[in-house]
Design an enzyme around this catalytic site. Structure first.
Site, PDB file in Angstrom:
ATOM      1  N   SER A   4     -57.778 -16.278  59.006  1.00  0.00           N
ATOM      2  CA  SER A   4     -56.437 -15.815  59.335  1.00  0.00           C
ATOM      3  C   SER A   4     -55.780 -15.154  58.130  1.00  0.00           C
ATOM      4  O   SER A   4     -55.949 -15.593  56.990  1.00  0.00           O
ATOM      5  CB  SER A   4     -55.583 -16.998  59.796  1.00  0.00           C
ATOM      6  N   TYR A  53     -52.304  -9.371  60.958  1.00  0.00           N
ATOM      7  CA  TYR A  53     -51.092  -9.031  61.674  1.00  0.00           C
ATOM      8  C   TYR A  53     -50.550  -7.740  61.069  1.00  0.00           C
ATOM      9  O   TYR A  53     -50.924  -7.344  59.956  1.00  0.00           O
ATOM     10  CB  TYR A  53     -50.041 -10.146  61.536  1.00  0.00           C
ATOM     11  N   THR A  86     -54.565  -8.820  65.569  1.00  0.00           N
ATOM     12  CA  THR A  86     -53.878  -9.558  66.632  1.00  0.00           C
ATOM     13  C   THR A  86     -52.665  -8.753  67.085  1.00  0.00           C
ATOM     14  O   THR A  86     -51.798  -8.412  66.278  1.00  0.00           O
ATOM     15  CB  THR A  86     -53.449 -10.943  66.130  1.00  0.00           C
ATOM     16  N   LYS A 106     -57.443  -8.176  69.283  1.00  0.00           N
ATOM     17  CA  LYS A 106     -57.295  -9.513  69.878  1.00  0.00           C
ATOM     18  C   LYS A 106     -55.923  -9.639  70.530  1.00  0.00           C
ATOM     19  O   LYS A 106     -54.895  -9.341  69.912  1.00  0.00           O
ATOM     20  CB  LYS A 106     -57.454 -10.590  68.804  1.00  0.00           C
ATOM     21  N   HIS A 121     -53.314 -16.072  73.240  1.00  0.00           N
ATOM     22  CA  HIS A 121     -52.925 -16.768  72.012  1.00  0.00           C
ATOM     23  C   HIS A 121     -52.902 -18.287  72.208  1.00  0.00           C
ATOM     24  O   HIS A 121     -52.058 -18.993  71.647  1.00  0.00           O
ATOM     25  CB  HIS A 121     -51.560 -16.264  71.525  1.00  0.00           C
TER      26      HIS A 121
END
Length: 372
Positions: A104, A126, A152, A233, A257
């Site tokens: 992440s 992100y 994402t 995603k 999510h």
């Protein structure tokens, strides 16, 4: 620990209540969180008899890299919340299991530290308000040896996570977004560490850090910025799947999510066949959301998924026993998938993707066939 429920129970005993709520909870009334499981439970596999299969061979590849099973550890933030070794322990477990680890952007260890473990590592992004910083993170991921980028796209803002609001959840000073912080001292002073009654400090940090205006036009900037495979995603709509491929996506993850964003969204497994049909073999389609057993993985494969991302089960294993606990959770899923394939008459992943399924609606059973 004989199944993933046992892993969850062990994790719930090991963690403080507010941390358990942070990793286990969903948004709003948690209807989508529950629906992910209900939808998977409503899918029935149709085993094939007299195939001569004695074992299910789970080995395959994901984006060209060999894996022992079609599994990846989903990107999950702040893993040092649940164990001191955090992402490093879970990445080691993924390496040991021979599956992909997705780091992440909001990891509590840096991408360089995580990739240094030696697992097949993808890096999740992100869209930051500071575009230059997004570019820097892409460069860091490439230099660290990450094999793919996972963008994402379903967090224009964080969903209302009521458990965190009721707990006034904030990160402890020892846990930071290591890829975004220049030092531990800076991290302790960030919004994510400032508890306020009735509010989630993590939500406040997300609001000030992420750019909610991410649009299709921005994908071209990322696509032009890197030669790494780009995975999108958070796709649920078949038209969005087609558009993602047209925009240069090398793979798609069908995902709501984990029930943590739009409460009331369609279960991921229910959205999967439509996206698979729309993409029409132009790129791999993965999914996440509610996977709790090897049989669940087989259901996703039968409905057209190339593989699945596993979130909470891996994190529960980390909380329950560090690297050993995470390894146990991944080993359970691998063992259960191998057994489910053998019992269904599927000797390999090609056969698994051709297995018929049916869906139940109350006492009624409908013929879904396969996604292709």
């Amino acid at each position: 620990m004989f199944d993933i429920d046992d892993v969850a129970h062990a994790a719930s005993r090991a963690l403080p209540g507010h941390v358990w709520d942070f990793i286990d909870g969903g948004s709003g009334g948690e209807s989508t969180l529950a629906a992910n499981r209900t939808a998977l439970s409503g899918i029935c596999l149709v085993p094939r008899a007299l195939t001569g299969v004695t074992r299910g061979d789970c080995a395959g590849e994901m984006l060209g890299s060999p894996v022992s099973a079609p599994l990846a550890v989903a990107p999950m933030a702040y893993q040092r919340l649940v164990h001191p070794d955090g992402e490093l322990a879970l990445a080691r477990a993924a390496r040991s299991a021979g599956v992909v680890y997705v780091a992440s952007m909001l990891s509590s260890h840096t991408v360089e530290e995580i990739a240094g473990v030696g697992a097949e590592t993808w890096f999740q992004l992100y869209w930051l308000r500071d575009r230059a910083r997004t570019g820097e993170l892409i460069e860091r991921a490439e230099a660290a040896g990450c094999r793919a980028l996972v963008l994402t796209v379903d967090v224009p803002r964080m969903g209302r996570r009521l458990r965190d609001m009721r707990n006034a959840f904030a990160l402890p000073g020892t846990v930071t977004a290591a890829n975004l912080e220049t030092s531990a001292a800076d991290g302790r002073g960030s919004t994510a560490h400032a508890a306020r009654p009735g509010a989630s400090a993590v939500t406040a940090h997300t609001a000030e850090t992420l750019d909610p205006t991410l649009s299709w036009a921005d994908l071209a900037w990322i696509r032009a910025r890197t030669g790494l495979p780009l995975i999108i995603k958070g796709i649920m709509d078949p038209g969005d799947g087609t558009r993602a491929v047209d925009a240069g996506a090398d793979a798609i993850v069908v995902s709501n999510h984990g029930g943590r964003q739009l409460d009331g969204a369609l279960p991921s497994i229910s959205a999967l066949p439509g996206v698979v049909r729309a993409v029409d073999d132009r790129c791999p389609v993965l999914m996440d959301g509610g996977i709790r057993s090897g049989a669940d993985v087989l259901k996703a494969l039968a409905l057209g998924a190339t593989g699945v991302l596993v979130g909470r089960p891996a994190l529960w294993g980390l909380a329950a026993g560090g690297q050993d606990g995470a390894s146990a959770a991944l080993r359970l899923l691998h063992t259960e998938l191998e057994e489910a394939m053998a019992l269904a008459g599927c000797g390999d992943l090609t056969a698994a993707r051709q297995l018929p399924v049916r869906t139940t609606a109350g006492a009624r059973v409908t013929d879904e066939g396969t996604a292709r």
